[in-house]
Write a protein that holds these residues in place. Sequence first.
Motif, PDB file in Angstrom:
ATOM      1  N   ARG A  72     -11.692  15.600 -46.706  1.00  0.00           N
ATOM      2  CA  ARG A  72     -10.764  16.019 -45.654  1.00  0.00           C
ATOM      3  C   ARG A  72     -10.190  14.776 -44.976  1.00  0.00           C
ATOM      4  O   ARG A  72     -10.794  13.711 -44.991  1.00  0.00           O
ATOM      5  CB  ARG A  72     -11.441  16.921 -44.623  1.00  0.00           C
ATOM      6  CG  ARG A  72     -12.541  16.259 -43.796  1.00  0.00           C
ATOM      7  CD  ARG A  72     -13.123  17.263 -42.800  1.00  0.00           C
ATOM      8  NE  ARG A  72     -14.085  16.683 -41.888  1.00  0.00           N
ATOM      9  CZ  ARG A  72     -15.391  16.661 -42.088  1.00  0.00           C
ATOM     10  NH1 ARG A  72     -15.881  17.170 -43.208  1.00  0.00           N
ATOM     11  NH2 ARG A  72     -16.206  16.133 -41.208  1.00  0.00           N
ATOM     12  N   THR A  73      -9.021  14.949 -44.404  1.00  0.00           N
ATOM     13  CA  THR A  73      -8.347  13.845 -43.721  1.00  0.00           C
ATOM     14  C   THR A  73      -8.154  14.197 -42.260  1.00  0.00           C
ATOM     15  O   THR A  73      -7.710  15.296 -41.931  1.00  0.00           O
ATOM     16  CB  THR A  73      -6.976  13.565 -44.365  1.00  0.00           C
ATOM     17  OG1 THR A  73      -7.187  13.217 -45.739  1.00  0.00           O
ATOM     18  CG2 THR A  73      -6.263  12.428 -43.666  1.00  0.00           C
ATOM     19  N   THR A  74      -8.518  13.258 -41.372  1.00  0.00           N
ATOM     20  CA  THR A  74      -8.301  13.443 -39.944  1.00  0.00           C
ATOM     21  C   THR A  74      -6.910  12.923 -39.595  1.00  0.00           C
ATOM     22  O   THR A  74      -6.596  11.748 -39.805  1.00  0.00           O
ATOM     23  CB  THR A  74      -9.359  12.674 -39.128  1.00  0.00           C
ATOM     24  OG1 THR A  74     -10.658  13.141 -39.519  1.00  0.00           O
ATOM     25  CG2 THR A  74      -9.175  12.922 -37.633  1.00  0.00           C
ATOM     26  N   GLN A  75      -6.069  13.809 -39.067  1.00  0.00           N
ATOM     27  CA  GLN A  75      -4.687  13.430 -38.788  1.00  0.00           C
ATOM     28  C   GLN A  75      -4.563  12.490 -37.598  1.00  0.00           C
ATOM     29  O   GLN A  75      -3.675  11.663 -37.534  1.00  0.00           O
ATOM     30  CB  GLN A  75      -3.851  14.704 -38.540  1.00  0.00           C
ATOM     31  CG  GLN A  75      -3.703  15.577 -39.781  1.00  0.00           C
ATOM     32  CD  GLN A  75      -3.041  14.844 -40.940  1.00  0.00           C
ATOM     33  OE1 GLN A  75      -2.072  14.109 -40.768  1.00  0.00           O
ATOM     34  NE2 GLN A  75      -3.587  15.034 -42.142  1.00  0.00           N
ATOM     35  N   ASP A  76      -5.451  12.620 -36.650  1.00  0.00           N
ATOM     36  CA  ASP A  76      -5.329  11.813 -35.436  1.00  0.00           C
ATOM     37  C   ASP A  76      -6.698  11.285 -35.015  1.00  0.00           C
ATOM     38  O   ASP A  76      -7.264  11.728 -34.019  1.00  0.00           O
ATOM     39  CB  ASP A  76      -4.712  12.653 -34.315  1.00  0.00           C
ATOM     40  CG  ASP A  76      -4.349  11.796 -33.102  1.00  0.00           C
ATOM     41  OD1 ASP A  76      -4.214  10.571 -33.274  1.00  0.00           O
ATOM     42  OD2 ASP A  76      -4.221  12.362 -31.999  1.00  0.00           O
TER      43      ASP A  76
ATOM     44  N   MET B 252     -17.822   9.855 -38.557  1.00  0.00           N
ATOM     45  CA  MET B 252     -17.110   9.046 -39.542  1.00  0.00           C
ATOM     46  C   MET B 252     -15.667   9.520 -39.691  1.00  0.00           C
ATOM     47  O   MET B 252     -14.726   8.719 -39.767  1.00  0.00           O
ATOM     48  CB  MET B 252     -17.834   9.112 -40.890  1.00  0.00           C
ATOM     49  CG  MET B 252     -17.275   8.165 -41.941  1.00  0.00           C
ATOM     50  SD  MET B 252     -18.211   8.222 -43.498  1.00  0.00           S
ATOM     51  CE  MET B 252     -19.719   7.366 -43.031  1.00  0.00           C
ATOM     52  N   ALA B 253     -15.481  10.839 -39.720  1.00  0.00           N
ATOM     53  CA  ALA B 253     -14.135  11.402 -39.892  1.00  0.00           C
ATOM     54  C   ALA B 253     -13.246  11.145 -38.679  1.00  0.00           C
ATOM     55  O   ALA B 253     -12.033  10.975 -38.814  1.00  0.00           O
ATOM     56  CB  ALA B 253     -14.233  12.896 -40.163  1.00  0.00           C
ATOM     57  N   SER B 254     -13.844  11.105 -37.497  1.00  0.00           N
ATOM     58  CA  SER B 254     -13.043  10.981 -36.281  1.00  0.00           C
ATOM     59  C   SER B 254     -12.829   9.531 -35.848  1.00  0.00           C
ATOM     60  O   SER B 254     -12.068   9.268 -34.921  1.00  0.00           O
ATOM     61  CB  SER B 254     -13.700  11.762 -35.135  1.00  0.00           C
ATOM     62  OG  SER B 254     -14.959  11.203 -34.801  1.00  0.00           O
ATOM     63  N   SER B 255     -13.503   8.591 -36.508  1.00  0.00           N
ATOM     64  CA  SER B 255     -13.384   7.183 -36.131  1.00  0.00           C
ATOM     65  C   SER B 255     -12.223   6.519 -36.880  1.00  0.00           C
ATOM     66  O   SER B 255     -11.963   6.821 -38.040  1.00  0.00           O
ATOM     67  CB  SER B 255     -14.677   6.428 -36.434  1.00  0.00           C
ATOM     68  OG  SER B 255     -15.755   6.946 -35.669  1.00  0.00           O
ATOM     69  N   GLU B 256     -11.584   5.611 -36.196  1.00  0.00           N
ATOM     70  CA  GLU B 256     -10.476   4.878 -36.797  1.00  0.00           C
ATOM     71  C   GLU B 256     -10.938   3.990 -37.938  1.00  0.00           C
ATOM     72  O   GLU B 256     -10.256   3.811 -38.954  1.00  0.00           O
ATOM     73  CB  GLU B 256      -9.821   4.027 -35.707  1.00  0.00           C
ATOM     74  CG  GLU B 256      -8.673   3.157 -36.157  1.00  0.00           C
ATOM     75  CD  GLU B 256      -8.153   2.344 -34.980  1.00  0.00           C
ATOM     76  OE1 GLU B 256      -7.276   2.860 -34.259  1.00  0.00           O
ATOM     77  OE2 GLU B 256      -8.636   1.215 -34.772  1.00  0.00           O
ATOM     78  N   LEU B 257     -12.148   3.428 -37.782  1.00  0.00           N
ATOM     79  CA  LEU B 257     -12.671   2.470 -38.750  1.00  0.00           C
ATOM     80  C   LEU B 257     -14.174   2.652 -38.878  1.00  0.00           C
ATOM     81  O   LEU B 257     -14.868   2.885 -37.890  1.00  0.00           O
ATOM     82  CB  LEU B 257     -12.362   1.039 -38.266  1.00  0.00           C
ATOM     83  CG  LEU B 257     -12.994  -0.132 -39.024  1.00  0.00           C
ATOM     84  CD1 LEU B 257     -12.482  -0.202 -40.463  1.00  0.00           C
ATOM     85  CD2 LEU B 257     -12.716  -1.445 -38.285  1.00  0.00           C
TER      86      LEU B 257
ATOM     87  N   ALA C  74     -15.084  10.778 -48.800  1.00  0.00           N
ATOM     88  CA  ALA C  74     -14.666  12.140 -48.464  1.00  0.00           C
ATOM     89  C   ALA C  74     -13.988  12.241 -47.114  1.00  0.00           C
ATOM     90  O   ALA C  74     -13.008  12.977 -46.963  1.00  0.00           O
ATOM     91  CB  ALA C  74     -15.877  13.078 -48.508  1.00  0.00           C
ATOM     92  N   VAL C  75     -14.491  11.516 -46.118  1.00  0.00           N
ATOM     93  CA  VAL C  75     -14.022  11.799 -44.752  1.00  0.00           C
ATOM     94  C   VAL C  75     -13.544  10.596 -43.955  1.00  0.00           C
ATOM     95  O   VAL C  75     -12.860  10.763 -42.932  1.00  0.00           O
ATOM     96  CB  VAL C  75     -15.130  12.519 -43.939  1.00  0.00           C
ATOM     97  CG1 VAL C  75     -15.622  13.760 -44.644  1.00  0.00           C
ATOM     98  CG2 VAL C  75     -16.307  11.581 -43.635  1.00  0.00           C
ATOM     99  N   ALA C  76     -13.905   9.368 -44.368  1.00  0.00           N
ATOM    100  CA  ALA C  76     -13.598   8.203 -43.527  1.00  0.00           C
ATOM    101  C   ALA C  76     -12.132   7.816 -43.624  1.00  0.00           C
ATOM    102  O   ALA C  76     -11.425   8.166 -44.573  1.00  0.00           O
ATOM    103  CB  ALA C  76     -14.486   7.020 -43.913  1.00  0.00           C
TER     104      ALA C  76
END
Length: 417
Positions: free
Chosen positions: A185-189, A274-279, A294-296
Amino acid sequence: MKENQHLVHHDATTKTRHGQPSTSPTSIVFNAQPFGGGPGATLTAVMPYLRSRLKSLGPIALHYVGSSLTMDFQKLTETKWDGIHNVDLYTNPEIGKRKLVSLLQHLKPQLVVTAMDELVAAAAQAAGIPVVIIDLLLWFWPSISPNWRQAELVIAAEFYGVQERIISENLNNVATVPPLGPPARTTQDPSADVLLNFGGMINPLMPKQEYIAYSHLIYSAARRAIELRNAALPESQHAKLIVLVASFDVAQGIDPKDPEAARMVLPDEALKLMASSELTFCTAGLGNLYAAGAVANAVLLLPPLHEGHAIQTHLIQKAGVPVDAIEWHELTGRAPIDYYRDSLQVMDNVSKAQSEVIDSPQAQTALVGRMLAAMLRSASAGVSAEDPPLRTLIKEFGQDNGDAMAVQIMDVLEKVR
């Protein structure tokens, strides 16, 4: 509920479950090799799916046997084993083996499932108990253990070189499954936060002070880098440093002045962070690599602690995946470490490089600089329409939630019952 005396004798931390029938259920013993976090996390992922599938076979008790950080991990999770037994085959192998044999004689399991622990597999096979081996690193071993060839089944997680190894070694008892991990999945923001995820670093061949010194070195550099990052950017873009570990020892030793500096969390929460962090900064364990794939968002791989970290990174880069990774020789200015030598020799060379960085302000400045550069790149990149580079791993090998391994274990259990 009456105390189960046998579990207490074996240092169990979980008593038998409420509502269990008075007749003795069929037992299955599970174990994870105490090298890194992947083996223990694998069993935690597989067990709920296996438990669900086992309902059709009548009462079955699932017992966990392990030591070190694998025990830390089982205590942290909400996984409900019927018994948890602290058996250490690495600190004193002979005593550990006797304790394990005694436990197996008591439990009389129909099957032993181990995540890559050759000592446990050997003891169970010597006792005439069928063994299933979950192998996350079939491509890696310098040679294939006879215990692998004698196993009822080896369940191998896919990675570069696995299929080639099966063919070259003529292994006819191997079933391959996709690696464990969350759906891509990709976090848009994503937030501006930076995640430092050490994962499972512990290795019985490595002194405790080595991996604690490593975590303190990396943590100190990350703290300095984020201070410089925030000083260089507007307040609206300031970031926090979030630190995750998979060991109580590391959590307590990473910063003696701040016991709250790092925390242990369940895998689902680690994935959300991990998914919600910028880096994300992380060690190059396979579990971290697949999770990051998967998520980073942006990822910087930390210097290797052992040959596995380094070789996994090299294989990914050889496959054309543009992953950003720090190497020790970048910091020390010396020749690159040869990670294809004997494991103990590699760890000795890593230890020397680590000590040199710890003693060298110049090398520490280089480490901070690498981290700062990654932070500034991720801060300026914004939302990208392209998938992160490590997503290639998911496209190449897929990912499984644990059920594919559970199906394979069920097939063996039905044969040996």
